[in-house]
Design an enzyme around this catalytic site. Structure first.
Site, PDB file in Angstrom:
ATOM      1  N   TYR A  41      10.577   3.364  44.056  1.00 37.30           N
ATOM      2  CA  TYR A  41      10.509   3.048  45.477  1.00 37.30           C
ATOM      3  C   TYR A  41       9.562   1.884  45.697  1.00 37.30           C
ATOM      4  CZ  TYR A  41       5.902   5.284  46.032  1.00 37.30           C
ATOM      5  OH  TYR A  41       4.568   5.598  45.947  1.00 37.30           O
TER       6      TYR A  41
ATOM      7  N   ARG B 262       7.757  -6.364  41.560  1.00 37.16           N
ATOM      8  CA  ARG B 262       7.329  -5.054  41.028  1.00 37.16           C
ATOM      9  C   ARG B 262       8.526  -4.110  40.936  1.00 37.16           C
ATOM     10  NH1 ARG B 262       2.487  -2.066  44.062  1.00 37.16           N
ATOM     11  NH2 ARG B 262       4.077  -1.770  45.657  1.00 37.16           N
TER      12      ARG B 262
ATOM     13  N   ARG C  53      24.546  18.668  35.955  1.00 37.02           N
ATOM     14  CA  ARG C  53      23.190  18.240  35.630  1.00 37.02           C
ATOM     15  C   ARG C  53      22.977  18.066  34.126  1.00 37.02           C
ATOM     16  NH1 ARG C  53      18.488  20.868  34.120  1.00 37.02           N
ATOM     17  NH2 ARG C  53      16.554  19.993  34.943  1.00 37.02           N
TER      18      ARG C  53
ATOM     19  N   LYS D 285       6.361   2.356  39.862  1.00 36.33           N
ATOM     20  CA  LYS D 285       6.316   2.988  41.187  1.00 36.33           C
ATOM     21  C   LYS D 285       7.456   4.007  41.267  1.00 36.33           C
ATOM     22  CE  LYS D 285       5.074   1.639  45.915  1.00 36.33           C
ATOM     23  NZ  LYS D 285       3.935   2.528  46.084  1.00 36.33           N
TER      24      LYS D 285
HETATM   25  N1  PDD Z   1       1.244   3.529  47.926  1.00 37.59           N
HETATM   26  N2  PDD Z   1      -1.742   3.177  43.861  1.00 37.59           N
HETATM   27  C1  PDD Z   1      -0.834   4.111  44.191  1.00 37.59           C
HETATM   28  C2  PDD Z   1      -0.735   5.334  43.350  1.00 37.59           C
HETATM   29  C3  PDD Z   1       0.006   3.910  45.302  1.00 37.59           C
HETATM   30  O1  PDD Z   1       0.935   4.830  45.613  1.00 37.59           O
HETATM   31  C4  PDD Z   1      -0.140   2.734  46.082  1.00 37.59           C
HETATM   32  C5  PDD Z   1       0.724   2.455  47.273  1.00 37.59           C
HETATM   33  C6  PDD Z   1      -1.118   1.807  45.706  1.00 37.59           C
HETATM   34  C7  PDD Z   1      -1.320   0.519  46.460  1.00 37.59           C
HETATM   35  O2  PDD Z   1      -0.246  -0.351  46.233  1.00 37.59           O
HETATM   36  P1  PDD Z   1       0.156  -1.446  47.315  1.00 37.59           P
HETATM   37  O3  PDD Z   1      -1.048  -2.257  47.568  1.00 37.59           O
HETATM   38  O4  PDD Z   1       1.249  -2.217  46.646  1.00 37.59           O
HETATM   39  O5  PDD Z   1       0.623  -0.700  48.549  1.00 37.59           O
HETATM   40  C8  PDD Z   1      -1.891   2.057  44.586  1.00 37.59           C
HETATM   41  C9  PDD Z   1       2.276   3.333  48.917  1.00 37.59           C
HETATM   42  C10 PDD Z   1       1.825   2.564  50.107  1.00 37.59           C
HETATM   43  C11 PDD Z   1       2.865   4.690  49.252  1.00 37.59           C
HETATM   44  O6  PDD Z   1       3.103   5.429  48.315  1.00 37.59           O
HETATM   45  O7  PDD Z   1       3.105   4.962  50.409  1.00 37.59           O
END
Ligand code: PDD
Length: 293
Positions: free
Chosen positions: A31, A50, A103, A150
Site C-alpha cells: 500500500y 517506493r 486457498r 510497505k
Molecule cells: N505510515 N514507518 C512506518 C512503519 C509507517 O507505516 C510509515 C507511514 C512511516 C512514514 O512513512 P512516510 O513518511 O512515507 O509516510 C514510517 C503511513 C502514513 C500509514 O501507514 O498510514
C-alpha cells in the site's frame, strides 16, 4: 464516496473484494499513503518509486494499464470527484496479488489480475498535538525482516498502536536489539549533541518519504545528520525527539514512557523542519510535471 477500484470509478459501497483475495487471506499486497494539499499530491514521484520497489520485491506484477501516470490520474480524479481539492487529504492505494481459489500459499496462476483500490479522505493534521508535543511508548519490535516493504501485513504495528492508544500516547516506537527502529506508523529522529540521528534505511525500517525529504532539508538548513539508530537511553538524554510521517508531518515528542524528554517542550529543530516541510508542500508543483496524466 467515489473510489478507484480495478480500473473503474465507482461508489465505495460497490467496491467489494472476493473472500479469495490474497490480501484478505494472506496479507499479500502493498500500500501507499499520499498526502494531498489543495488538491496537489505531495512527493508523488517518491511514493510511486517506493511502491514500484515493493511490487518488484514481492514479484507482484501490476496490470500493464496501471502505469504511474494512470495511478496519478486516478488519484486526482478521486480527489476531484469527492470535492477534496481544498485543505488536506490522504490518498490510500492498495494493490494485492488478487483472487484465485482454492486457498494456496504459493503465487496464483500467472495472469491473475491484482486487486487495485484507491480512495481519498479529508484529513486534519494533528496540529493541536504538535503544539504541545506528543507522548510515545516503547515496545518490542516483533516485526519481520523486511520492514522496508510497505506491506499490508501490519499486525505488529496494529498491536503496538493499540498499546499507545491505551497509554494515551500518540505513537508506539519499536525497540529491536536495544535500538529504536521507528514508530508503528512513523519514523523517529532524535537530536543528540546538536546532531540529528535516525535509524539507517535498511531492512528494519520503512524508508519514509517524509524522513527522506527531511534528511535533505536538514542538510539545507545546516543541521548535522547521521543515520545511526538511537537507544531508549539516548531518548531520555536527547535535546529533542520527533516522529515523522505523511500524516503526522514532524511531530515533536515530549514524553517517552511517561518521562519527559527534551525539557518537556517541542524543540527548535523539529519546528524548523516542520516549517520547511510545510513550505515544500504548499509551493506550486515544478513545471506541472506530475499534473498531466
Ligand atoms: N505510515 N514507518 C512506518 C512503519 C509507517 O507505516 C510509515 C507511514 C512511516 C512514514 O512513512 P512516510 O513518511 O512515507 O509516510 C514510517 C503511513 C502514513 C500509514 O501507514 O498510514
Amino acid at each position: 464516496m467515489i473510489v478507484f477500484f480495478n480500473g473503474t470509478f465507482i461508489d465505495k459501497a460497490q467496491a467489494t473484494v472476493s473472500v479469495d483475495d490474497r490480501g484478505f487471506l494472506f496479507g499479500d499486497g502493498v500500500y501507499e499513503v499520499f498526502r494531498a494539499t489543495e488538491g496537489e499530491l505531495f512527493a508523488a514521484d517518491r511514493h510511486l518509486r517506493r511502491l514500484a520497489r515493493g511490487l518488484a520485491v514481492l514479484e507482484l506484477a501490476r496490470p500493464a494499464a496501471l502505469t504511474d501516470a494512470a495511478l496519478l490520474a486516478a488519484a486526482r480524479r478521486v480527489l476531484d470527484d469527492n470535492a477534496l481539492t481544498r485543505g488536506d487529504a490522504l490518498v490510500y492505494l492498495q494493490i494485492t496479488r488478487g483472487a484465485a481459489g482454492p486457498r494456496a500459499h504459493q503465487f496464483p496462476p500467472a495472469g491473475t489480475p491484482p486487486t487495485v483500490y484507491l480512495a481519498a479522505n479529508a484529513f486534519t493534521p494533528p496540529d493541536d498535538v504538535r503544539a504541545r508535543g506528543a507522548s510515545v511508548v516503547t515496545t518490542p519490535d516483533e516485526r519481520w525482516g523486511r520492514c522496508d516493504i510497505k506491506s499490508i501485513q501490519l499486525l505488529p504495528n496494529v498491536l503496538a498502536k493499540q498499546r499507545a492508544v491505551r497509554a494515551d500516547a500518540f505513537e508506539a516506537v519499536f525497540v529491536r536489539d536495544g535500538r529504536i527502529t521507528e514508530g508503528a506508523s512513523a519514523n523517529l529522529f532524535a537530536v543528540l549533541g546538536g546532531t540529528l540521528r535516525t535509524h539507517p534505511a535498511d531492512h528494519h525500517i520503512l524508508p519514509g518519504i517524509t524522513r527522506e525529504i527531511l534528511l535533505e532539508e536538514a542538510e539545507q538548513l545546516g543541521v548535522a545528520v547521521v543515520e545511526t539508530a538511537v537507544t531508549p537511553k539516548d531518548l531520555a538524554n536527547a535535546e529533542e525527539v520527533f516522529v515523522t510521517s505523511t500524516s503526522a508531518d514532524v511531530m515533536p515528542v515530549v514524553r517517552v514512557d511517561g518521562r519527559p524528554v527534551g525539557g518537556g517542550q517541542p524543540g527548535p529543530v523539529a519546528q524548523r523542519l516542520h516549517t520547511a516541510l510545510r513550505a515544500l508542500r504548499t509551493r506550486p508543483a515544478p513545471a506541472a510535471a506530475l499534473r498531466s496524466p
